[in-house]
Design a protein around this motif. Structure first.
Motif, short mmCIF file in Angstrom:
data_model
loop_
_atom_site.label_atom_id
_atom_site.label_comp_id
_atom_site.label_asym_id
_atom_site.label_seq_id
_atom_site.Cartn_x
_atom_site.Cartn_y
_atom_site.Cartn_z
N LYS A 286 62.85 35.82 90.65
CA LYS A 286 62.10 35.04 91.18
C LYS A 286 63.02 33.95 92.42
CE LYS A 286 60.00 30.68 90.43
NZ LYS A 286 59.47 29.71 89.49
N PRO A 287 62.54 33.93 93.74
CA PRO A 287 63.41 33.19 94.46
C PRO A 287 62.88 31.90 94.25
CG PRO A 287 61.69 34.29 95.62
CD PRO A 287 61.41 34.88 94.19
N ILE A 288 63.88 30.64 94.21
CA ILE A 288 63.40 29.34 94.23
C ILE A 288 62.98 28.74 95.50
CG2 ILE A 288 64.11 27.04 93.25
CD1 ILE A 288 64.00 29.31 90.90
N GLN A 289 61.91 28.43 95.47
CA GLN A 289 61.45 27.74 96.96
C GLN A 289 61.64 26.38 96.84
OE1 GLN A 289 58.47 30.43 97.52
NE2 GLN A 289 58.59 29.78 99.52
N LEU A 290 62.56 26.11 97.72
CA LEU A 290 62.91 24.59 97.85
C LEU A 290 62.39 24.55 99.24
CD1 LEU A 290 66.68 24.70 96.79
CD2 LEU A 290 64.77 23.89 95.55
N LYS A 291 62.73 23.80 100.21
CA LYS A 291 62.15 23.45 101.49
C LYS A 291 61.51 24.72 102.30
CE LYS A 291 62.91 19.07 101.58
NZ LYS A 291 63.83 18.83 100.34
N LYS A 292 62.55 25.64 102.12
CA LYS A 292 62.45 26.88 102.66
C LYS A 292 61.12 27.84 102.59
CE LYS A 292 64.90 31.40 103.18
NZ LYS A 292 66.29 31.78 103.04
N THR A 293 60.37 28.55 103.44
CA THR A 293 59.53 29.32 102.96
C THR A 293 59.97 30.76 103.02
OG1 THR A 293 58.70 28.92 105.09
CG2 THR A 293 57.09 28.40 103.42
N PHE A 294 59.65 31.54 101.84
CA PHE A 294 60.15 32.90 101.94
C PHE A 294 59.04 33.80 102.27
CE2 PHE A 294 62.77 31.13 98.50
CZ PHE A 294 64.14 31.60 99.08
N THR A 295 59.36 34.89 102.94
CA THR A 295 58.18 35.90 103.37
C THR A 295 57.50 36.61 102.19
OG1 THR A 295 59.89 37.66 103.48
CG2 THR A 295 59.50 36.49 105.53
N LYS A 296 56.21 36.95 102.43
CA LYS A 296 55.54 37.44 101.16
C LYS A 296 56.16 38.82 100.85
CE LYS A 296 51.61 35.06 100.17
NZ LYS A 296 51.47 33.97 101.40
N ARG A 297 57.00 39.45 101.94
CA ARG A 297 57.30 40.97 101.77
C ARG A 297 58.64 40.82 100.88
NH1 ARG A 297 59.81 45.19 104.67
NH2 ARG A 297 61.06 43.69 105.75
N LEU A 298 58.31 41.52 99.89
CA LEU A 298 59.52 41.84 98.91
C LEU A 298 59.86 43.07 99.05
CD1 LEU A 298 58.00 40.56 95.45
CD2 LEU A 298 59.02 39.37 97.29
N PRO B 216 66.66 48.24 91.32
CA PRO B 216 66.25 47.32 92.31
C PRO B 216 65.76 45.91 91.85
CG PRO B 216 64.51 48.81 92.03
CD PRO B 216 65.86 49.52 91.18
N PHE B 217 66.24 45.00 92.36
CA PHE B 217 65.56 43.43 92.21
C PHE B 217 64.91 43.26 93.56
CE2 PHE B 217 70.00 43.85 90.13
CZ PHE B 217 69.58 43.74 88.84
N MET B 218 63.58 42.83 93.15
CA MET B 218 62.72 42.79 94.26
C MET B 218 62.29 41.37 94.81
SD MET B 218 61.61 45.86 94.73
CE MET B 218 60.44 45.73 95.93
N LEU B 219 62.90 40.99 96.00
CA LEU B 219 63.04 39.60 96.49
C LEU B 219 62.53 39.45 97.93
CD1 LEU B 219 66.56 38.82 94.61
CD2 LEU B 219 64.24 37.60 94.41
N PRO B 220 62.40 38.52 98.51
CA PRO B 220 61.54 38.39 99.60
C PRO B 220 62.82 38.93 100.73
CG PRO B 220 61.56 36.04 98.77
CD PRO B 220 62.30 37.11 97.72
N SER B 221 62.35 39.49 101.97
CA SER B 221 63.33 40.20 102.99
C SER B 221 63.94 39.06 103.56
CB SER B 221 62.42 40.92 103.86
OG SER B 221 61.16 39.95 104.42
N ASN B 222 63.60 37.69 103.62
CA ASN B 222 64.45 36.84 104.32
C ASN B 222 65.38 35.95 103.40
OD1 ASN B 222 62.34 35.39 103.21
ND2 ASN B 222 62.01 34.02 104.84
N ILE B 223 65.59 36.58 102.21
CA ILE B 223 66.58 35.62 101.47
C ILE B 223 67.81 35.83 102.08
CG2 ILE B 223 67.42 37.78 99.77
CD1 ILE B 223 66.40 35.54 97.52
N LYS B 224 68.69 34.62 101.75
CA LYS B 224 70.05 34.84 102.67
C LYS B 224 70.95 33.81 101.57
CE LYS B 224 69.29 31.29 106.16
NZ LYS B 224 69.30 30.16 105.47
N GLN B 225 72.24 33.49 102.04
CA GLN B 225 73.16 32.82 101.59
C GLN B 225 73.01 31.31 101.12
OE1 GLN B 225 76.62 32.70 104.09
NE2 GLN B 225 77.37 30.65 103.55
N GLY B 226 73.10 30.87 100.13
CA GLY B 226 72.60 29.65 99.74
C GLY B 226 71.32 29.30 99.00
N ASP B 227 70.61 30.57 99.04
CA ASP B 227 69.24 30.41 98.12
C ASP B 227 69.57 30.95 96.70
OD1 ASP B 227 67.74 30.19 100.52
OD2 ASP B 227 67.57 32.27 100.82
N TYR B 228 68.73 30.19 95.97
CA TYR B 228 68.82 30.21 94.55
C TYR B 228 67.57 31.19 94.07
CZ TYR B 228 71.58 25.99 94.35
OH TYR B 228 72.34 25.14 94.65
#
Ligand SMILES: *Cc1c(COP(=O)(O)O)cnc(C)c1O
Length: 394
Positions: free
Chosen positions: A301-313, A332-344
């Protein structure tokens, strides 16, 4: 150790640089109560699954007061936390020093074995004690398990009869035990093993005082949907009734995974992204051992801080922080397509065999552990929880 309402709150408040492990007391309360209510016998917690003090104390508080220990270190740990708790020494290969210490210092009477040499060793190390409960561990089929234990442990059908006769000569109480393998995906493994127990009893005419059905009770993962746990219990009850013995033996079980898997999560940070590979700060030399070669897929599960993740996993693989190439977790680990460095990311179902498998390889080691109160990412005790994750894996 601090307490947070949720993993999100923890990350928001602490922005951890190193991996953080979360323990959910409520989840252990649920699983302990479930086994207490449904298993028709005594429940031994398999300490190796998670020897964290908080976990052990939570189990004790919820009336799990017997422990399946495999080493003298585990026995010492339990006796330190709960001197009144009962420990069983259930590894079939022990050092003579550890047998003596267990018997003479900690009053341990229950020992398992699968060979004549070990029987002799136990008798010698206890000065031919007359008050032992000795469990013959028989080989059981592990065909439905994710982790196979059947080659390493257990007496064969051929060896079992004479061993059981020898145990009868010297033991105060006789036990027969087996382990169907960890994360056993079909209840039929228990009835098959109990059928082997039945043949052994018929062949030798020796009725055990105790039958120990071991561990192996499954939890659920994104790509693994075991039948409801109650089916496992019913299968055991049915085969146990069929044994049709003069005096009914006591039943024991030794769950590890099923009691604690849901209680633990690891929170990791993405240090770098290369296409669909995320380089995270924990790995197979840390709490994610089972995501490596055993290739377990854990819920994420991506941790939603200020950022909004896309719905697309989309599917990702992970690389851990060490310099070793096998520090790789295919997913495979299913996560949002816009996950990046620094995300939890919260990685769930790590309460069993997560914390306990960490090493200090390359200096990567975190012992930051906190309590959280939100629900686990998946649960075998509350199947409705799982649909949002399972549908991703078809
Ligand atoms: C590992 C182990 C267990 C616990 O197994 P789970 O699959 O985690 O339930 C129980 N008994 C013995 C002897 C074990 O080695």
């Amino acid at each position: 150790m601090a307490k947070f309402q949720s993993v999100d709150e923890l990350v928001e408040a602490t922005r951890p640089v190193n991996p953080v492990y979360c323990i959910r007391e409520d989840s252990i309360e649920t699983s302990a109560a479930w086994f207490k209510n449904n298993f028709p016998g005594n429940i031994l917690y398999a300490v190796k699954a998670n020897p964290n003090e908080k976990v052990l104390k939570t189990l004790l508080k919820n009336n799990i007061t017997d422990f399946d220990t495999a080493t003298i270190e585990e026995i010492r740990l339990i006796k330190k936390i709960a001197p009144q708790a009962k420990t069983y020494f259930m590894h079939t290969i022990k050092s003579k020093e550890s047998i003596s210490e267990a018997y003479f210092k900690y009053n341990v009477k229950d020992f398992s074995l699968d060979s004549k040499d070990e029987l002799d060793k136990i008798l010698k190390a206890t000065n031919q004690a007359k008050d032992l409960t000795l469990y013959l561990r028989i080989q059981a089929s592990n065909e439905h398990a994710e982790i196979d234990l059947s080659k390493k442990f257990g007496a064969t059908v051929y060896e079992s009869s004479s061993l059981l006769r020898q145990i009868k000569e010297v033991a105060n109480k006789i036990g027969i035990s087996f382990h169907v393998g960890s994360q056993c995906m079909h209840p039929i493994s228990y009835s098959k093993a109990l059928k082997d127990v039945s043949s052994l009893i018929k062949k030798t005419g020796i009725e055990p005082n105790i039958i120990n059905v071991g561990g192996g009770f499954p939890t659920t993962y994104p790509d693994m949907y075991p039948q409801p746990l109650i089916n496992y219990i019913n299968e055991i009850k049915k085969s146990f009734a069929k044994l049709n013995l003069k005096s009914k033996p006591a039943l024991l079980c030794e769950p590890g995974r099923a009691l604690v898997a849901e209680s633990g999560s690891t929170v990791v940070r993405v240090e770098l992204r290369k296409k669909q590979n995320l380089y995270i700060n924990d790995g197979t030399y840390g709490s994610l051992f089972d995501a490596g070669t055993p290739q377990f897929i854990f819920p994420t599960k991506p941790i939603q801080l200020k950022k909004t993740f896309t719905k697309r996993l989309v599917p990702y693989s992970f690389y851990g922080p060490t310099c070793d190439g096998i520090d790789f977790m295919k997913g495979p680990f299913m996560l949002p397509s816009n996950i990046k460095q620094g995300d939890y990311i919260e990685i769930g179902q790590l309460g069993a065999y997560g914390l306990s498998l960490r090493t200090k390889f390359n200096g990567c080691y975190s012992d930051e552990i906190h309590d959280v109160c939100d629900k686990p990412l998946m649960s075998i005790y509350d199947a409705d929880e799982n649909e949002n994750i399972r549908h991703l894996f078809g």
